[in-house]
Scaffold this active site. Structure first.
Site, mmCIF file in Angstrom:
data_model
loop_
_atom_site.group_PDB
_atom_site.id
_atom_site.type_symbol
_atom_site.label_atom_id
_atom_site.label_comp_id
_atom_site.label_asym_id
_atom_site.label_seq_id
_atom_site.Cartn_x
_atom_site.Cartn_y
_atom_site.Cartn_z
ATOM 1 N N ASN A 1 -10.821 2.851 6.432
ATOM 2 C CA ASN A 1 -11.935 3.683 6.857
ATOM 3 C C ASN A 1 -13.227 3.459 6.072
ATOM 4 O O ASN A 1 -14.250 4.076 6.378
ATOM 5 C CB ASN A 1 -11.546 5.165 6.753
ATOM 6 C CG ASN A 1 -11.105 5.553 5.349
ATOM 7 O OD1 ASN A 1 -10.754 4.707 4.535
ATOM 8 N ND2 ASN A 1 -11.104 6.838 5.065
ATOM 9 N N TYR A 2 -13.225 2.575 5.096
ATOM 10 C CA TYR A 2 -14.364 2.437 4.175
ATOM 11 C C TYR A 2 -14.721 0.966 4.020
ATOM 12 O O TYR A 2 -13.863 0.133 3.711
ATOM 13 C CB TYR A 2 -13.991 3.049 2.820
ATOM 14 C CG TYR A 2 -15.093 3.076 1.792
ATOM 15 C CD1 TYR A 2 -16.335 3.634 2.085
ATOM 16 C CD2 TYR A 2 -14.871 2.575 0.513
ATOM 17 C CE1 TYR A 2 -17.333 3.673 1.126
ATOM 18 C CE2 TYR A 2 -15.864 2.611 -0.452
ATOM 19 C CZ TYR A 2 -17.104 3.162 -0.139
ATOM 20 O OH TYR A 2 -18.098 3.199 -1.095
ATOM 21 N N HIS B 1 6.959 6.567 6.300
ATOM 22 C CA HIS B 1 6.907 6.152 4.897
ATOM 23 C C HIS B 1 5.773 5.169 4.620
ATOM 24 O O HIS B 1 5.413 4.355 5.462
ATOM 25 C CB HIS B 1 8.235 5.534 4.419
ATOM 26 C CG HIS B 1 8.984 4.794 5.464
ATOM 27 N ND1 HIS B 1 10.311 5.016 5.729
ATOM 28 C CD2 HIS B 1 8.595 3.841 6.345
ATOM 29 C CE1 HIS B 1 10.707 4.235 6.716
ATOM 30 N NE2 HIS B 1 9.680 3.505 7.109
ATOM 31 N N ARG C 1 -4.658 16.055 2.557
ATOM 32 C CA ARG C 1 -5.841 16.587 1.894
ATOM 33 C C ARG C 1 -7.049 16.528 2.822
ATOM 34 O O ARG C 1 -7.052 15.810 3.825
ATOM 35 C CB ARG C 1 -6.134 15.801 0.603
ATOM 36 C CG ARG C 1 -6.431 14.323 0.814
ATOM 37 C CD ARG C 1 -6.558 13.580 -0.515
ATOM 38 N NE ARG C 1 -6.793 12.159 -0.333
ATOM 39 C CZ ARG C 1 -8.012 11.597 -0.256
ATOM 40 N NH1 ARG C 1 -9.094 12.353 -0.346
ATOM 41 N NH2 ARG C 1 -8.136 10.301 -0.097
ATOM 42 N N ARG D 1 -1.525 -12.208 14.025
ATOM 43 C CA ARG D 1 -1.065 -12.870 12.806
ATOM 44 C C ARG D 1 -0.873 -14.353 13.096
ATOM 45 O O ARG D 1 -0.660 -14.758 14.238
ATOM 46 C CB ARG D 1 0.242 -12.257 12.309
ATOM 47 C CG ARG D 1 1.406 -12.312 13.290
ATOM 48 C CD ARG D 1 2.671 -11.750 12.661
ATOM 49 N NE ARG D 1 3.827 -11.891 13.533
ATOM 50 C CZ ARG D 1 4.348 -10.921 14.258
ATOM 51 N NH1 ARG D 1 3.790 -9.730 14.259
ATOM 52 N NH2 ARG D 1 5.422 -11.138 14.995
ATOM 53 N N ASN E 1 4.223 6.286 16.776
ATOM 54 C CA ASN E 1 4.987 5.835 15.610
ATOM 55 C C ASN E 1 4.072 5.004 14.723
ATOM 56 O O ASN E 1 3.571 3.959 15.138
ATOM 57 C CB ASN E 1 6.187 5.004 16.038
ATOM 58 C CG ASN E 1 7.059 4.637 14.843
ATOM 59 O OD1 ASN E 1 7.947 5.375 14.454
ATOM 60 N ND2 ASN E 1 6.798 3.475 14.240
#
Length: 202
Positions: free
Chosen positions: A129-130, A106, A76, A183, A120
């Site tokens: 993004n916000y 996916h 979109r 991590r 990939n």
């Protein structure tokens, strides 16, 4: 009996396949040899030659040649998928470019991003993004590997040929050919599981 909905504003090339229950509207262009599968919704979309769209939503966006999209993908707000890409199930692209030969197979969100060629994008990757007030843009260079469940926190730039390890949150710019891991080390507390399992059953 009409098996699909096709507005007269749509341009259809040669040898195009439109399967039952597809809805195709607006200024959509279907180039030669493409396939629009059942239950697709296309509005102001452009689908390249020999691309296959399966049960997906594409609005105000472009898909290049020899791509596969879906099932259940959403493109979109000026999403651009270049040639030879794969956009898999439950992947959303918004106002982004996915470079030629790249894959997001996916369960990923690519928003306000410029993704290079042959990248990939792993399962569960989020382009964040916000920040609650403003939206920002990120970029990923050619040939990168973005591991599963990684977060790309805009605005950042990831250089060419980088490897982002799974479950990493990228908050700073990364130079070319970098290995990025963010991590904590796994901690194992032996013979402690029963304590928590019993407590949760009470």
């Amino acid at each position: 009996m009409q098996q699909f909905y096709l507005e007269d504003t749509v341009t259809v090339g040669d040898n195009v396949t439109i399967e039952p229950y597809a809805v195709i509207k607006g200024s959509t262009v279907l180039h030669d040899g493409c396939v629009v599968g059942s239950f697709c919704y296309l509005n102001n979309a452009e689908i390249g030659r020999n691309s296959v769209i399966t049960a997906s939503y594409i609005c105000d966006s472009t898909v290049g040649n020899n791509c596969t999209v879906g099932p259940y993908a959403r493109l979109r707000s000026n999403a651009v998928v270049q040639d030879n890409c794969k956009v898999g199930n439950f992947v959303e692209l918004k106002n982004s470019v996915l470079g030629g030969g790249s894959k997001a197979s996916h369960l990923a969100y690519v928003g306000d991003a410029d993704v290079g060629k042959e990248v990939n994008v792993g399962c569960g990757v989020i382009f964040v993004n916000y920040d609650g007030q403003h939206k920002y843009r990120s970029s990923v260079g050619d040939g990168c590997f973005i591991g599963c469940n990684s977060n790309i926190i805009a605005p950042v730039s990831v250089g060419k040929g980088c490897y982002v390890a799974c479950n990493t949150t990228v908050t700073e710019d990364v130079c070319d050919d970098a290995f990025v891991i963010g991590r904590s080390k796994m901690t194992v507390k032996e013979q402690r599981a029963k304590k928590y399992i019993v407590k949760n059953k009470e």
